[in-house]
Design a protein around this motif. Structure first.
Motif, PDB file in Angstrom:
ATOM      1  N   UNK A 113       0.845  -1.194   0.000  1.00  0.00           N
ATOM      2  CA  UNK A 113       0.000   0.000   0.000  1.00  0.00           C
ATOM      3  C   UNK A 113       0.877   1.239   0.000  1.00  0.00           C
ATOM      4  N   UNK A 114       0.335   2.321  -0.526  1.00  0.00           N
ATOM      5  CA  UNK A 114       1.044   3.586  -0.605  1.00  0.00           C
ATOM      6  C   UNK A 114       0.980   4.295   0.741  1.00  0.00           C
ATOM      7  N   UNK A 130       8.513  11.426  -5.433  1.00  0.00           N
ATOM      8  CA  UNK A 130       9.085  10.474  -4.487  1.00  0.00           C
ATOM      9  C   UNK A 130       7.971   9.890  -3.632  1.00  0.00           C
ATOM     10  N   UNK A 131       8.053   8.605  -3.345  1.00  0.00           N
ATOM     11  CA  UNK A 131       6.987   7.947  -2.605  1.00  0.00           C
ATOM     12  C   UNK A 131       7.555   6.817  -1.746  1.00  0.00           C
ATOM     13  N   UNK A 132       6.706   6.294  -0.901  1.00  0.00           N
ATOM     14  CA  UNK A 132       7.073   5.160  -0.049  1.00  0.00           C
ATOM     15  C   UNK A 132       5.911   4.182  -0.027  1.00  0.00           C
ATOM     16  N   UNK A 133       6.239   2.889  -0.102  1.00  0.00           N
ATOM     17  CA  UNK A 133       5.202   1.868  -0.005  1.00  0.00           C
ATOM     18  C   UNK A 133       5.449   1.000   1.224  1.00  0.00           C
ATOM     19  N   UNK A 134       4.384   0.406   1.696  1.00  0.00           N
ATOM     20  CA  UNK A 134       4.455  -0.528   2.817  1.00  0.00           C
ATOM     21  C   UNK A 134       3.965  -1.871   2.303  1.00  0.00           C
ATOM     22  N   UNK A 135       4.755  -2.909   2.533  1.00  0.00           N
ATOM     23  CA  UNK A 135       4.341  -4.222   2.035  1.00  0.00           C
ATOM     24  C   UNK A 135       4.521  -5.286   3.104  1.00  0.00           C
ATOM     25  N   UNK A 136       3.778  -6.360   2.939  1.00  0.00           N
ATOM     26  CA  UNK A 136       3.916  -7.511   3.806  1.00  0.00           C
ATOM     27  C   UNK A 136       5.230  -8.197   3.478  1.00  0.00           C
ATOM     28  N   UNK A 148       9.073  -1.147   4.723  1.00  0.00           N
ATOM     29  CA  UNK A 148       8.900   0.076   3.959  1.00  0.00           C
ATOM     30  C   UNK A 148       9.949   0.150   2.858  1.00  0.00           C
ATOM     31  N   UNK A 149       9.535   0.604   1.679  1.00  0.00           N
ATOM     32  CA  UNK A 149      10.439   0.707   0.534  1.00  0.00           C
ATOM     33  C   UNK A 149      10.193   2.030  -0.187  1.00  0.00           C
ATOM     34  N   UNK A 150      11.295   2.670  -0.590  1.00  0.00           N
ATOM     35  CA  UNK A 150      11.212   3.966  -1.250  1.00  0.00           C
ATOM     36  C   UNK A 150      11.386   3.831  -2.751  1.00  0.00           C
ATOM     37  N   UNK A 151      10.731   4.703  -3.470  1.00  0.00           N
ATOM     38  CA  UNK A 151      10.883   4.765  -4.915  1.00  0.00           C
ATOM     39  C   UNK A 151      10.712   6.200  -5.366  1.00  0.00           C
ATOM     40  N   UNK A 152      11.121   6.494  -6.582  1.00  0.00           N
ATOM     41  CA  UNK A 152      10.988   7.858  -7.102  1.00  0.00           C
ATOM     42  C   UNK A 152      11.218   7.865  -8.598  1.00  0.00           C
ATOM     43  N   UNK A 174      10.823  -5.003  -6.185  1.00  0.00           N
ATOM     44  CA  UNK A 174      10.071  -5.238  -7.423  1.00  0.00           C
ATOM     45  C   UNK A 174       8.749  -4.480  -7.411  1.00  0.00           C
ATOM     46  N   UNK A 175       8.195  -4.208  -6.211  1.00  0.00           N
ATOM     47  CA  UNK A 175       6.948  -3.458  -6.132  1.00  0.00           C
ATOM     48  C   UNK A 175       7.160  -2.005  -6.552  1.00  0.00           C
TER      49      UNK A 175
END
Length: 369
Positions: A113-114, A130-136, A148-152, A174-175
């Motif tokens: 999720x974002x 720039x954003x951050x996602x939270x994943x299981x 938590x993983x960052x992307x941009x 990969x997400x």
């Protein structure tokens, strides 16, 4: 790593099938247990490891494999020619509803999720999303199975005179690569709506099938030259090597290569390996990735840097449309560790890598890929 209980049942299956843990990782572990498989697929290795269970040290080793791969920042870049000039602040002034775009793409829960409501901001002549996602992620902590993983994406105009837009994609999993793909599509949509690019225009990316086997090797070899004032090339340390079944092996190495499907070469100076030194062998060889070691001196901060240059989707899926990906791993000398961060070092080196990448691609790409 806060784990008191080793995974069992469905949890161990989820652990082993995680995309960051490869079939080679699992087969190597099985070999250490005295189990040899005729097939390398996870369909064969995962059930066996579920039955034999994992020791604490084995679990730790696989956890480290996943941790390193997920936390390494990976770069993919693309360019597009513009039919009209543009002001980045005007073009990307409107918010992108990224959460809706993610949900619209998935019929079911995507597994991440974002975080928050990210939007474009502008810095040093770049438009940045720039954003951050939270994943299981059951590998992080059995009690706190979220990570938590960052992307941009970074959008900038060319300074070479032509009106050209470059999009750099940062990702740590990969997400985030998927989210970057969504954002790139949205960027292209905005440019078309504002008539900055033509309706049929698309991003130009460096892809696996954009080279012949020989020229792909020469493209990757360009990174062994003195292309950066901060880096001194040392050696090639790793190569993912495959063989083209449509090409005949040179007579000198035919007997050797006919018995092999792929090779994972590790060493200190692989550029001196017989297969690499003789250009007559190259038509048969498929380079899917190389790791290059450099010594660096950046404003007095010294250490070693490994640059991984690869076509990851070819390695995992034999996808000939695989896109080029580059990642950096800086090891700062102990006495300089407090003087700079890895992010600061990457920023210094990045533009030099992009320049040699672009010029080498222009030189060695197929005329009509």
């Amino acid at each position: 790593m806060k784990k008191d209980i080793l995974p069992q049942g469905d949890r161990i299956r989820q652990f082993l099938t995680n995309g960051s843990i490869t079939s080679a990782n699992l087969n190597s572990m099985l070999k250490e247990k005295g189990v040899f498989l005729g097939h390398s697929e996870k369909n064969s290795s995962v059930p066996l490891l579920m039955k034999t269970l994992l020791s604490p040290s084995e679990f730790h080793d696989l956890w480290e494999v996943q941790k390193v791969k997920d936390e390494t920042v990976k770069y993919r870049t693309a360019t597009i020619k513009c039919a009209a000039d543009l002001d980045l602040k005007d073009v990307f002034s409107e918010d992108i509803n990224l959460n809706k775009l993610i949900n619209d793409l998935h019929q079911y829960d995507p597994g991440f999720s974002l975080v928050g409501k990210p939007h474009f901001y502008f810095e040093e002549e770049e438009a940045i999303f720039s954003y951050q996602i939270k994943k299981q992620n059951l590998l992080e902590n059995w009690n706190e199975s979220e990570s938590l993983h960052n992307g941009a994406i970074y959008i900038s105009k060319s300074k070479d005179g032509d009106i050209e837009l470059s999009v750099k994609q940062d990702s740590t999993s990969k997400e985030t690569i998927l989210v970057n793909s969504i954002l790139s599509g949205e960027v292209k949509k905005i440019l078309k709506e504002k008539k900055i690019i033509k309706p049929d225009d698309d991003f130009i990316r460096i892809k696996f099938n954009g080279f012949t086997n020989e020229n792909r090797i020469q493209f990757l070899y360009a990174f062994t030259t003195k292309f950066c004032i901060y880096l001194d090339y040392v050696s090639i340390t790793d190569i993912d090597l495959y063989l083209d079944e449509n090409e005949k092996a040179h007579a000198d190495v035919k007997d050797f290569l006919d018995e092999i499907d792929s090779l994972k070469l590790n060493g200190k100076e692989l550029q001196n390996h017989i297969l690499l030194k003789n250009n007559l062998y190259h038509p048969k060889l498929i380079f899917a990735s190389v790791s290059l070691k450099y010594n660096f001196d950046i404003d007095g901060v010294k250490g070693t840097c490994i640059i991984d240059i690869s076509f990851p989707d070819y390695i995992t899926k034999k996808d000939v449309n695989a896109e080029l990906q580059i990642s950096y791993n800086f090891k700062i000398n102990r006495e300089h560790k407090k003087k700079a961060t890895e992010l600061q070092l990457r920023k210094k080196v990045y533009k030099f890598v992009e320049k040699i990448k672009s010029s080498s691609h222009e030189k060695y790409k197929k005329a009509n890929p």
